[in-house]
Design a protein around this motif. Structure first.
Motif, PDB file in Angstrom:
ATOM      1  N   GLY A  75       0.828  -1.197   0.000  1.00  0.00           N
ATOM      2  CA  GLY A  75       0.000   0.000   0.000  1.00  0.00           C
ATOM      3  C   GLY A  75       0.864   1.249   0.000  1.00  0.00           C
ATOM      4  O   GLY A  75       1.963   1.251   0.543  1.00  0.00           O
ATOM      5  N   SER A  77       0.528   5.602   0.394  1.00  0.00           N
ATOM      6  CA  SER A  77      -0.193   6.869   0.534  1.00  0.00           C
ATOM      7  C   SER A  77       0.798   7.975   0.183  1.00  0.00           C
ATOM      8  O   SER A  77       1.888   7.700  -0.317  1.00  0.00           O
ATOM      9  N   GLU A  78       0.431   9.204   0.471  1.00  0.00           N
ATOM     10  CA  GLU A  78       1.281  10.316   0.048  1.00  0.00           C
ATOM     11  C   GLU A  78       2.676  10.261   0.663  1.00  0.00           C
ATOM     12  O   GLU A  78       3.670  10.496  -0.023  1.00  0.00           O
ATOM     13  N   THR A  82       3.335   1.043   2.972  1.00  0.00           N
ATOM     14  CA  THR A  82       3.094  -0.177   3.740  1.00  0.00           C
ATOM     15  C   THR A  82       3.732  -1.325   2.981  1.00  0.00           C
ATOM     16  O   THR A  82       3.484  -1.508   1.797  1.00  0.00           O
ATOM     17  N   LYS A  92       4.594  -0.116   8.354  1.00  0.00           N
ATOM     18  CA  LYS A  92       4.501   1.161   7.651  1.00  0.00           C
ATOM     19  C   LYS A  92       5.814   1.896   7.843  1.00  0.00           C
ATOM     20  O   LYS A  92       6.333   1.987   8.954  1.00  0.00           O
ATOM     21  N   ARG A  95       7.914   7.231   3.334  1.00  0.00           N
ATOM     22  CA  ARG A  95       8.253   7.086   1.912  1.00  0.00           C
ATOM     23  C   ARG A  95       9.700   7.491   1.638  1.00  0.00           C
ATOM     24  O   ARG A  95      10.366   6.919   0.790  1.00  0.00           O
TER      25      ARG A  95
END
Length: 110
Positions: A75, A77-78, A82, A92, A95
């Motif tokens: 997964g 996100s911004e 994950t 998690k 990034r």
């Protein structure tokens, strides 16, 4: 000792004359150019490549984090990724802490 004081106390013109002000800046400019091409430019290039790599991370990619964790992206996100590091174990990570992509899955999983 008078001869030593006399030799040291002779006031002169300084040796460079009046027009040597620009000559002192040439070594500084050369040093900056060397630092730019040996340190600054390669670091900027590496940061640009890392930013492009982070933008291209997608589900199914096998990645390694800067902490040394290897896993598969499950997964995104911004600013959080994950990743599955073992069956049914997901963590998690930031990034920015993705150090590299080891293998890309050709079929994106969504």
């Amino acid at each position: 000792m008078d001869f030593l004081a006399h030799a040291m106390g002779t006031g002169g013109t300084g040796g460079t004359g009046g027009g040597g002000g620009y000559g002192a800046f040439i070594p500084l400019v050369l040093m900056f150019a060397i630092f730019y091409f040996l340190l600054i430019r390669p670091q900027q290039k590496k940061a640009k490549m890392h930013k492009q790599m982070l933008a291209s991370v997608r589900k199914g990619d096998k990645i390694v984090s800067s902490g040394g964790l290897h896993g598969v992206v499950t997964g995104i996100s911004e600013d959080v990724v994950t990743m599955e590091i073992a069956p049914k174990v997901r963590v998690k990570i930031s990034r920015g802490s993705v150090a590299g992509v080891l293998r890309r899955d050709e079929t994106p999983q969504e």
